[in-house]
Design an enzyme around this catalytic site. Structure first.
Site, mmCIF file in Angstrom:
data_model
loop_
_atom_site.group_PDB
_atom_site.id
_atom_site.type_symbol
_atom_site.label_atom_id
_atom_site.label_comp_id
_atom_site.label_asym_id
_atom_site.label_seq_id
_atom_site.Cartn_x
_atom_site.Cartn_y
_atom_site.Cartn_z
ATOM 1 N N CYS A 148 -5.572 -89.902 -92.839
ATOM 2 C CA CYS A 148 -5.021 -89.097 -92.504
ATOM 3 C C CYS A 148 -3.644 -88.723 -93.130
ATOM 4 C CB CYS A 148 -5.165 -88.860 -90.834
ATOM 5 S SG CYS A 148 -4.168 -87.462 -90.010
ATOM 6 N N CYS A 157 -0.824 -89.022 -89.838
ATOM 7 C CA CYS A 157 -0.697 -90.344 -89.111
ATOM 8 C C CYS A 157 -1.049 -91.535 -90.011
ATOM 9 C CB CYS A 157 -1.284 -90.296 -87.594
ATOM 10 S SG CYS A 157 -3.304 -90.367 -87.676
ATOM 11 N N CYS A 208 -8.839 -85.773 -86.603
ATOM 12 C CA CYS A 208 -8.476 -87.137 -86.709
ATOM 13 C C CYS A 208 -8.663 -87.600 -85.320
ATOM 14 C CB CYS A 208 -6.782 -87.247 -87.371
ATOM 15 S SG CYS A 208 -6.367 -88.872 -87.217
ATOM 16 N N CYS A 256 -4.505 -88.716 -84.126
ATOM 17 C CA CYS A 256 -3.581 -87.637 -83.947
ATOM 18 C C CYS A 256 -4.001 -86.440 -83.746
ATOM 19 C CB CYS A 256 -2.578 -87.449 -85.235
ATOM 20 S SG CYS A 256 -3.337 -86.789 -86.565
ATOM 21 N N CYS A 312 -16.933 -81.729 -94.779
ATOM 22 C CA CYS A 312 -16.320 -80.962 -95.890
ATOM 23 C C CYS A 312 -14.737 -81.026 -95.402
ATOM 24 C CB CYS A 312 -16.785 -79.598 -95.705
ATOM 25 S SG CYS A 312 -16.149 -78.529 -97.162
#
Length: 213
Positions: A33, A36, A82, A85, A105
């Site tokens: 991510c 984070c 995510c 976060c 996707c």
């Protein structure tokens, strides 16, 4: 975060297709991510979807991402965020390769990439997590599946009922005098009904069986 990263991760935007360098990543490593740094996808689950966005058939495990129902396009879609976060990553669809049949996707700008050579310890940890979880570790939300199931079932019933009503329940007697173009055209509603019936059945199976079975 940069402006485009903020737009995608925090405002649930979508980057333009074919703009992410992560589309071309072929190395072994981990996609994280960008908001984070949490690991999201192993490179082993990445595949070329032709969609213009980085695509994966599975995340690392249930501790990597959350799946929620998104109604922004009226019909429900399954949003991927995510786990750590809550940043928006993209959506998951049912047109991916086996072993999951899923296509996660993702917006490339919402992620970064670390090669296994750059962080061997991370690579080993992620490999163990992915193997332990199995490729179908995350169950799709019921409300993301149910509306599509109902719609497919209704369409199937309408077309099959139309075929039966026009042929008196003896549709296959159409071929008593041979199979011409006219007879074959009359089978189109039956074919459409069968197609949507199978689609509804697949969605029903997803509701009652774990996604890795």
């Amino acid at each position: 975060l940069g402006p485009e990263q903020y737009y995608v991760l925090r405002e649930e935007g979508t980057e333009r297709p074919w703009t992410s360098p992560l589309n071309d990543v072929k190395e072994d490593g981990v996609f994280r991510c960008a908001g984070c740094g949490s690991p999201l996808f192993p490179s082993s689950s990445k595949f070329e979807s032709g969609s213009g966005w980085p695509s994966f058939y599975a995340p690392i495990d249930a501790d990597s991402v959350d799946l929620t129902v998104d109604y922004k396009m009226v019909l429900p879609r399954t949003e991927v965020t995510c786990k750590s976060c809550g940043g928006h990553l993209g959506h998951v669809f049912d047109d991916g390769p086996q072993p999951t049949g899923k296509r996660y996707c993702m917006n490339g700008v919402a992620m970064d990439f670390v090669t296994n050579a750059e962080d061997p310890e991370l690579a080993q940890s992620i490999s163990q997590r992915f193997e332990r979880a199995g490729p179908g570790a995350i169950q799709e939300p019921i409300m993301a599946v149910l509306p599509g199931l109902a719609l497919d079932a209704i369409i199937s019933v309408l077309f099959i009922t139309s075929f039966i009503s026009k042929n008196g329940g003896n549709g296959f007697e159409l071929f008593a005098n041979g199979a011409g173009i006219g007879q074959l055209l009359q089978l189109i509603p039956l074919g459409i009904g069968a197609f949507y019936g199978v689609s509804a059945l697949k969605k029903a199976v997803r509701l009652v069986l774990p996604s890795n079975e």
